[in-house]
Scaffold this active site. Structure first.
Site, short mmCIF file in Angstrom:
data_model
loop_
_atom_site.label_atom_id
_atom_site.label_comp_id
_atom_site.label_asym_id
_atom_site.label_seq_id
_atom_site.Cartn_x
_atom_site.Cartn_y
_atom_site.Cartn_z
N ASP A 46 0.96 -1.35 -0.27
CA ASP A 46 0.17 0.07 -0.19
C ASP A 46 1.01 1.40 0.06
O ASP A 46 1.75 1.30 0.33
CB ASP A 46 -1.25 0.30 1.11
CG ASP A 46 -2.23 1.09 1.25
OD1 ASP A 46 -2.67 1.14 0.38
OD2 ASP A 46 -1.85 1.71 2.29
N GLU A 102 1.78 -0.21 -4.97
CA GLU A 102 0.83 0.87 -5.38
C GLU A 102 1.39 2.20 -5.31
O GLU A 102 2.03 2.26 -4.11
CB GLU A 102 -0.07 0.94 -4.54
CG GLU A 102 -0.80 2.26 -4.93
CD GLU A 102 -1.91 2.36 -3.96
OE1 GLU A 102 -3.68 2.49 -4.04
OE2 GLU A 102 -1.85 2.58 -2.50
#
Length: 543
Positions: A203, A272
């Protein structure tokens, strides 16, 4: 283990599961690990290579699991570590790899590390987070902004200092400049590697480090609506984020992380990356085989669905990627579902099929978000039904992320077969019920069958998985390109528009590859490729 097995992630198709919304096995209204395990045969039937699980760690759920209070345990609403081990075992028996989220940039403010850090400036973990004195007039240390709106600094009365939070103020950022923090996070990663996971989705992978001088971000010279996945209702989009993320110190950390994963052959990472120069960052983070295995960006998560945009995105990354490897996604748990976003707000099965075939034919690995294979549109919710703090803060201009997170429709019933609880954590969308798995299984021309069929076709064409790519023609609605490896040379044509197109293809003899029932396909004709509306062409170029 052969090199082919080690590189399974190159060209892999990864199915993202949002655990709260996939399947509720204990009927408390919230999806859980046991529910996912129960539905793994369905996922295996799709023909994907791996699943990616959004966070299931212990959390107060202020941001629904992306605020972690224990990196090494399962939150009770999702089950137990034994449930996770059972999920891993079943997935591996079915030939499915398991990738899990790692939220390393920040923790919950309920994490023991933060409780210790905020207790005193002299505590053991006093500098595990990013603390800063106020300016002489009491204002925040600099102009950095939170993605969720307002300053990225929150005043703490115990320490009489501000702490940094790039997201919710209940998600304080960890101080990666502290070696003890880095070591603790790598220990948490190792914990899951030892339990048998096959990789990690990282993330906010470009947020880990901040500028030690805390320099102000400059304003953007040009503001493009939706360019980084944040609408201009949010002031975050007005800054050029040079100092609060994408710092050069990220690179050595990613190298340390890769060194750890290399001790577990066959594991992988997908990062990401969300920033104003995301394609450049993707290249930096994946080149050299010593950092991330692959990255995905927000560049296909915008409202721009033109083939011109797809072509420009692909060529930009190809030109700068070198030895790196991309991963592409049209949907995830943070953006409006692609069936609505790229179809003017309504589901269109024909377009869902052709966008899918396009995505699965591009060079790179692919992430599919749960429900994408059903062509689900965005669920329409009332303000009173929202639970997402992002949506609540920015309503009504931005309706948040709840519309893509509603319960997965397994059956055309009141609760869609998701749960026997009549009041799940988010309501089941009425528009999703007729698109449920049970309904589409009986329709040979459904979006579900098209996904399943094309995924199986893809597995039999190595060039679609790992071949080079060359673009032959593009306009706003049409994209024609080739994929080539040592075994085969393929021609792919895509028309996402509502008009016929004919593309001249000179100097090639092409043998049509007949696609399964349910696709609108076409035939190559004497150096011309006719592309009807919403069609996909696949052919083998003859030597």
């Amino acid at each position: 283990m052969s090199n082919t097995d080690l590189d399974w992630w190159r060209g892999a198709v990864i199915y993202q599961i949002y655990p709260r919304s996939f399947m509720d096995a204990n009927n408390d209204g919230i999806g859980d690990l046991a529910g996912i395990t129960q539905k793994l045969p369905y996922i295996a039937s799709l023909g994907v290579d791996a699943i990616w699980l959004s966070p299931f760690f212990t959390s107060p759920m202020k941001d629904f699991g992306y605020d972690v209070s224990d990196y090494c345990d399962v939150d009770p609403i999702f089950g137990t570590l034994d449930d996770f081990d059972a999920l891993i075992g079943t997935a591996h028996e079915l030939g499915i790899k398991v990738i899990i989220d790692q939220v390393l940039n920040h923790t919950s403010d309920q994490h023991p590390w933060f409780k210790d850090s905020r207790s005193s400036r002299d505590s053991e973990k006093s500098d595990w987070y990013i603390w800063q004195d106020a300016k002489p007039d009491g204002t925040v240390p600099n102009n950095w902004l939170s993605v969720f709106g307002g300053p990225a600094w929150h005043w703490d009365s115990r320490r009489r200092q501000y702490y940094l939070h790039n997201f919710l103020d209940s998600q304080p950022d960890l101080n990666f400049h502290n070696e003890e923090v880095v070591n603790a996070l790598l220990d948490a990663v190792k914990f899951w590697l030892d339990r048998g996971v096959d990789g990690f989705r990282l993330d906010t992978a470009n947020y880990f480090y901040h500028d030690l001088e805390l320099r102000d971000n400059p304003p953007k010279q040009e503001i493009v609506e939706g360019s980084i996945g944040v609408s201009l209702d949010n002031p975050y989009g007005y800054q050029l984020h040079l100092y609060d993320k994408s710092r050069p110190e990220n690179i050595p950390f990613l190298q340390r992380l890769r060194s750890l994963l290399d001790q577990y052959p066959g594991t992988t990472t997908v990062g990401e990356v969300g920033c104003d120069f995301s394609l450049k960052t993707m290249s930096e983070y994946t080149q050299g085989n010593d950092k991330l295995h692959m990255c995905y960006s927000f560049d296909l998560l915008t409202h721009d669905n033109t083939m011109t945009h797809i072509h420009n995105t692909m060529t930009t990354i190809e030109e700068g990627l070198g030895t790196g490897w991309p991963c592409w996604s049209m949907s995830n748990h943070d953006v409006e579902r692609v069936a609505s976003r790229w179809n003017h707000g309504t589901a269109n099965p024909a377009k869902s099929k052709v966008y899918m075939a396009m995505l699965l034919s591009l060079r790179g690995s692919v992430c599919l978000y749960q429900g994408e294979e059903l062509g689900l549109p965005e669920a329409e919710l009332e303000f009173e039904q929202l639970v997402d703090p992002f949506g609540i803060n920015f309503w009504p201009e931005f309706k948040g992320r709840d519309g893509c997170r509603t319960p997965f429709p397994w059956e055309n019933t009141d609760t869609a077969g998701f749960s026997e609880n009549p009041s799940p954590w988010l309501p089941v969308a009425d528009s999703h019920k007729p698109l449920s798995v049970s309904e589409q299984e009986g329709d040979r021309h459904s979006v579900l069958h098209a996904y399943r069929d094309f995924l199986h076709v893809r597995k039999h064409h190595s060039a679609l998985i790992s071949g080079d790519i060359e673009f032959l023609y593009t306009d706003a609605e049409v994209l024609v390109f080739t994929r080539k490896d040592e075994n085969e040379y393929l021609l792919i044509g895509v028309n996402v528009g509502d008009q016929d197109h004919i593309v001249p293809i000179a100097d090639h003899q092409v043998q049509d590859i007949i696609l399964p029932e349910g696709f609108l396909s076409t035939r190559f004709e004497n150096g011309r490729l006719p592309l009807p509306p919403n069609s996909i062409y696949l052919g083998a170029i003859q030597p």
